[in-house]
Design an enzyme around this catalytic site. Structure first.
Site, PDB file in Angstrom:
ATOM      1  N   LYS A  42       0.829  -1.214   0.000  1.00  0.00           N
ATOM      2  CA  LYS A  42       0.000   0.000   0.000  1.00  0.00           C
ATOM      3  C   LYS A  42       0.863   1.264   0.000  1.00  0.00           C
ATOM      4  O   LYS A  42       0.665   2.171  -0.801  1.00  0.00           O
ATOM      5  CB  LYS A  42      -0.936   0.024   1.237  1.00  0.00           C
ATOM      6  CG  LYS A  42      -1.838  -1.194   1.369  1.00  0.00           C
ATOM      7  CD  LYS A  42      -2.719  -1.128   2.616  1.00  0.00           C
ATOM      8  CE  LYS A  42      -1.956  -1.108   3.937  1.00  0.00           C
ATOM      9  NZ  LYS A  42      -1.221  -2.360   4.241  1.00  0.00           N
TER      10      LYS A  42
ATOM     11  N   ARG B 203      -9.913   0.807   8.309  1.00  0.00           N
ATOM     12  CA  ARG B 203      -9.481  -0.533   8.678  1.00  0.00           C
ATOM     13  C   ARG B 203     -10.570  -1.295   9.410  1.00  0.00           C
ATOM     14  O   ARG B 203     -10.355  -2.461   9.768  1.00  0.00           O
ATOM     15  CB  ARG B 203      -8.283  -0.418   9.612  1.00  0.00           C
ATOM     16  CG  ARG B 203      -6.941  -0.834   8.993  1.00  0.00           C
ATOM     17  CD  ARG B 203      -5.870  -0.536  10.024  1.00  0.00           C
ATOM     18  NE  ARG B 203      -4.645  -1.216   9.865  1.00  0.00           N
ATOM     19  CZ  ARG B 203      -3.563  -0.713   9.264  1.00  0.00           C
ATOM     20  NH1 ARG B 203      -3.612   0.451   8.656  1.00  0.00           N
ATOM     21  NH2 ARG B 203      -2.446  -1.388   9.240  1.00  0.00           N
TER      22      ARG B 203
ATOM     23  N   ARG C 219      11.560  -5.289   5.350  1.00  0.00           N
ATOM     24  CA  ARG C 219      11.255  -3.888   5.054  1.00  0.00           C
ATOM     25  C   ARG C 219      12.115  -2.915   5.857  1.00  0.00           C
ATOM     26  O   ARG C 219      12.317  -3.083   7.049  1.00  0.00           O
ATOM     27  CB  ARG C 219       9.778  -3.628   5.375  1.00  0.00           C
ATOM     28  CG  ARG C 219       9.405  -2.146   5.407  1.00  0.00           C
ATOM     29  CD  ARG C 219       7.928  -1.923   5.271  1.00  0.00           C
ATOM     30  NE  ARG C 219       7.155  -2.276   6.443  1.00  0.00           N
ATOM     31  CZ  ARG C 219       5.830  -2.155   6.519  1.00  0.00           C
ATOM     32  NH1 ARG C 219       5.146  -1.702   5.480  1.00  0.00           N
ATOM     33  NH2 ARG C 219       5.195  -2.498   7.613  1.00  0.00           N
TER      34      ARG C 219
ATOM     35  N   ARG D 216      10.874  -0.686  11.452  1.00  0.00           N
ATOM     36  CA  ARG D 216       9.809  -0.528  12.438  1.00  0.00           C
ATOM     37  C   ARG D 216       9.876  -1.625  13.488  1.00  0.00           C
ATOM     38  O   ARG D 216      10.115  -2.787  13.165  1.00  0.00           O
ATOM     39  CB  ARG D 216       8.449  -0.569  11.731  1.00  0.00           C
ATOM     40  CG  ARG D 216       8.090   0.767  11.103  1.00  0.00           C
ATOM     41  CD  ARG D 216       6.926   0.681  10.170  1.00  0.00           C
ATOM     42  NE  ARG D 216       5.764  -0.031  10.710  1.00  0.00           N
ATOM     43  CZ  ARG D 216       4.658  -0.242  10.016  1.00  0.00           C
ATOM     44  NH1 ARG D 216       4.555   0.211   8.772  1.00  0.00           N
ATOM     45  NH2 ARG D 216       3.646  -0.882  10.550  1.00  0.00           N
TER      46      ARG D 216
ATOM     47  N   ARG E 196      -0.969  -8.635  13.704  1.00  0.00           N
ATOM     48  CA  ARG E 196      -1.487  -7.647  12.747  1.00  0.00           C
ATOM     49  C   ARG E 196      -2.315  -8.327  11.662  1.00  0.00           C
ATOM     50  O   ARG E 196      -3.344  -7.802  11.221  1.00  0.00           O
ATOM     51  CB  ARG E 196      -0.321  -6.859  12.134  1.00  0.00           C
ATOM     52  CG  ARG E 196       0.299  -5.885  13.150  1.00  0.00           C
ATOM     53  CD  ARG E 196       1.736  -5.544  12.817  1.00  0.00           C
ATOM     54  NE  ARG E 196       1.891  -4.795  11.592  1.00  0.00           N
ATOM     55  CZ  ARG E 196       3.049  -4.678  10.933  1.00  0.00           C
ATOM     56  NH1 ARG E 196       4.143  -5.246  11.387  1.00  0.00           N
ATOM     57  NH2 ARG E 196       3.104  -3.969   9.835  1.00  0.00           N
TER      58      ARG E 196
HETATM   59  P1  ADP Z   1       1.100  -1.622   7.600  1.00  0.00           P
HETATM   60  O1  ADP Z   1       1.985  -0.821   6.705  1.00  0.00           O
HETATM   61  O2  ADP Z   1       1.789  -2.821   8.149  1.00  0.00           O
HETATM   62  O3  ADP Z   1      -0.223  -1.958   6.989  1.00  0.00           O
HETATM   63  P2  ADP Z   1       0.456   0.778   9.114  1.00  0.00           P
HETATM   64  O4  ADP Z   1       1.674   1.618   9.062  1.00  0.00           O
HETATM   65  O5  ADP Z   1      -0.660   1.124   8.199  1.00  0.00           O
HETATM   66  O6  ADP Z   1       0.862  -0.756   8.924  1.00  0.00           O
HETATM   67  O7  ADP Z   1      -0.103   0.737  10.604  1.00  0.00           O
HETATM   68  C1  ADP Z   1       0.730   0.467  11.719  1.00  0.00           C
HETATM   69  C2  ADP Z   1      -0.119   0.353  12.970  1.00  0.00           C
HETATM   70  O8  ADP Z   1      -0.802   1.599  13.203  1.00  0.00           O
HETATM   71  C3  ADP Z   1      -1.225  -0.684  12.922  1.00  0.00           C
HETATM   72  O9  ADP Z   1      -0.767  -1.989  13.296  1.00  0.00           O
HETATM   73  C4  ADP Z   1      -2.237  -0.114  13.933  1.00  0.00           C
HETATM   74  O10 ADP Z   1      -1.818  -0.357  15.261  1.00  0.00           O
HETATM   75  C5  ADP Z   1      -2.128   1.382  13.685  1.00  0.00           C
HETATM   76  N1  ADP Z   1      -3.083   1.872  12.665  1.00  0.00           N
HETATM   77  C6  ADP Z   1      -2.778   2.436  11.459  1.00  0.00           C
HETATM   78  N2  ADP Z   1      -3.887   2.778  10.800  1.00  0.00           N
HETATM   79  C7  ADP Z   1      -4.932   2.421  11.597  1.00  0.00           C
HETATM   80  C8  ADP Z   1      -6.345   2.489  11.459  1.00  0.00           C
HETATM   81  N3  ADP Z   1      -6.928   3.014  10.360  1.00  0.00           N
HETATM   82  N4  ADP Z   1      -7.103   2.019  12.484  1.00  0.00           N
HETATM   83  C9  ADP Z   1      -6.552   1.494  13.596  1.00  0.00           C
HETATM   84  N5  ADP Z   1      -5.229   1.386  13.788  1.00  0.00           N
HETATM   85  C10 ADP Z   1      -4.418   1.845  12.788  1.00  0.00           C
HETATM   86  P1  ADP Z   2       2.261  -1.814   3.226  1.00  0.00           P
HETATM   87  O1  ADP Z   2       2.258  -0.317   3.177  1.00  0.00           O
HETATM   88  O2  ADP Z   2       1.060  -2.417   2.544  1.00  0.00           O
HETATM   89  O3  ADP Z   2       2.442  -2.363   4.607  1.00  0.00           O
HETATM   90  P2  ADP Z   2       4.831  -1.586   1.833  1.00  0.00           P
HETATM   91  O4  ADP Z   2       4.475  -0.764   0.656  1.00  0.00           O
HETATM   92  O5  ADP Z   2       5.568  -0.930   2.939  1.00  0.00           O
HETATM   93  O6  ADP Z   2       3.516  -2.347   2.399  1.00  0.00           O
HETATM   94  O7  ADP Z   2       5.681  -2.849   1.316  1.00  0.00           O
HETATM   95  C1  ADP Z   2       6.245  -3.800   2.220  1.00  0.00           C
HETATM   96  C2  ADP Z   2       7.642  -4.195   1.751  1.00  0.00           C
HETATM   97  O8  ADP Z   2       7.580  -4.932   0.539  1.00  0.00           O
HETATM   98  C3  ADP Z   2       8.562  -2.996   1.464  1.00  0.00           C
HETATM   99  O9  ADP Z   2       9.875  -3.352   1.872  1.00  0.00           O
HETATM  100  C4  ADP Z   2       8.483  -2.828  -0.062  1.00  0.00           C
HETATM  101  O10 ADP Z   2       9.720  -2.319  -0.585  1.00  0.00           O
HETATM  102  C5  ADP Z   2       8.238  -4.254  -0.533  1.00  0.00           C
HETATM  103  N1  ADP Z   2       7.320  -4.321  -1.697  1.00  0.00           N
HETATM  104  C6  ADP Z   2       6.196  -3.599  -1.901  1.00  0.00           C
HETATM  105  N2  ADP Z   2       5.577  -3.985  -3.047  1.00  0.00           N
HETATM  106  C7  ADP Z   2       6.325  -4.990  -3.554  1.00  0.00           C
HETATM  107  C8  ADP Z   2       6.210  -5.825  -4.739  1.00  0.00           C
HETATM  108  N3  ADP Z   2       5.172  -5.677  -5.599  1.00  0.00           N
HETATM  109  N4  ADP Z   2       7.166  -6.755  -4.944  1.00  0.00           N
HETATM  110  C9  ADP Z   2       8.205  -6.908  -4.054  1.00  0.00           C
HETATM  111  N5  ADP Z   2       8.367  -6.165  -2.946  1.00  0.00           N
HETATM  112  C10 ADP Z   2       7.437  -5.220  -2.684  1.00  0.00           C
END
Ligand code: ADP
Ligand code: ADP
Ligand code: ZN
Length: 218
Positions: free
Chosen positions: A13, A88, A127, A161, A172
């Site tokens: 994302k 979410r 990551r 992170r 998660r």
């Molecule tokens: P990821 O990239 O792994 O999807 P995020 O950076 O979006 O994780 O979120 C990290 C943490 O922040 C989540 O595990 C949750 O604790 C909190 N968080 C983020 N967005 C939301 C949301 N919309 N509602 C509730 N908790 C959230």
């Molecule tokens: P999210 O925001 O959904 O938690 P991220 O965009 O941070 O996910 O991506 C998670 C990890 O995977 C990062 O280290 C990113 O560089 C890698 N990544 C994202 N998209 C791809 C893909 N299509 N193929 C391989 N690696 C990816």
């Protein structure tokens, strides 16, 4: 144009939001980034969110809805935004709908990035990001082209992170399937849902999203 990127942790994302932000002039709204900034700043919201985020649970709906409703009032959001990590839960989705209705805004598309769980473990544990500009990297899939130097800003500080470990990821993922996956049905019913193969290469995922935004079939 206002879009949502929906998908489990590690689905891509943030990566896609940053690319679309650069190419389409949309603003990336990541509740995760906003909450991490609040934790770092030690604000009241940060203090409330810290322990929950560390454990891999979800922060309360009231807090994140409050953050988003303030943020989308800002002038830079008026041309459109990409919601990354919000909504979410179903209450967050209905709050968003009310917010958009009140402002006379539309939701143009909800992209669900589909990725297998085993792949998510690999993506999350590998990551890291540039601590200066936020550019995303991966131990296997995207290393800086010059070792130790950010491709985007030239910075030399990188961060991982605390919640990007296999154990917290399991919590998660559980939260995702329990609380967030129901949104797939919700947006399908509203005819906004577009499901994308998030296992594809980063650039292929971006092209698919762009061609759909441009009104061409995938
Ligand atoms: P990821 O990239 O792994 O999807 P995020 O950076 O979006 O994780 O979120 C990290 C943490 O922040 C989540 O595990 C949750 O604790 C909190 N968080 C983020 N967005 C939301 C949301 N919309 N509602 C509730 N908790 C959230
Ligand atoms: P999210 O925001 O959904 O938690 P991220 O965009 O941070 O996910 O991506 C998670 C990890 O995977 C990062 O280290 C990113 O560089 C890698 N990544 C994202 N998209 C791809 C893909 N299509 N193929 C391989 N690696 C990816
Ligand atoms: Zn950088």
């Amino acid at each position: 144009m206002n879009i949502i990127l929906l998908g489990p942790p590690g689905a891509g994302k943030g990566t896609q939001a940053r690319l679309l932000e650069q190419e389409r002039g949309l603003v990336q709204l990541s509740t995760g980034d906003m909450l991490r900034a609040a934790v770092k700043a030690g604000s009241e919201i940060g203090l409330k969110a810290k322990a929950v985020m560390e454990s891999g649970g979800l922060v309360s709906d009231d807090i994140v809805i409050g953050i988003i409703s303030d943020r989308i009032e800002e002038p830079d959001c008026q041309n459109g935004f990409i919601l990354d990590g919000f909504p979410r839960t179903l209450p967050q989705a209905s709050a968003l709908e009310q917010l958009l209705n009140a402002k006379g805004k539309n939701l143009d598309a909800v992209f669900e990035l589909k990725v297998d769980d085993e792949k998510l473990v690999e993506r999350i544990t590998g990551r890291f990001t540039c601590a200066d500009c936020g550019e995303g990297y991966h131990d296997k899939y995207r290393m800086p082209s010059v070792e130790g130097k950010c491709d985007n800003c030239g910075g030399a500080n990188f961060a991982r992170r605390a919640d990007d470990n296999e154990e917290t990821l399991r919590t998660r993922l559980f939260a995702y399937y329990k609380e967030t996956a129901p949104l797939i049905g919700y947006y399908f019913a509203k005819k906004n849902l577009v499901t994308i193969d998030g296992m594809a290469d980063v650039n292929d995922v971006t092209s698919t999203i762009k061609s759909i935004l441009d009104g061409n079939a995938a």
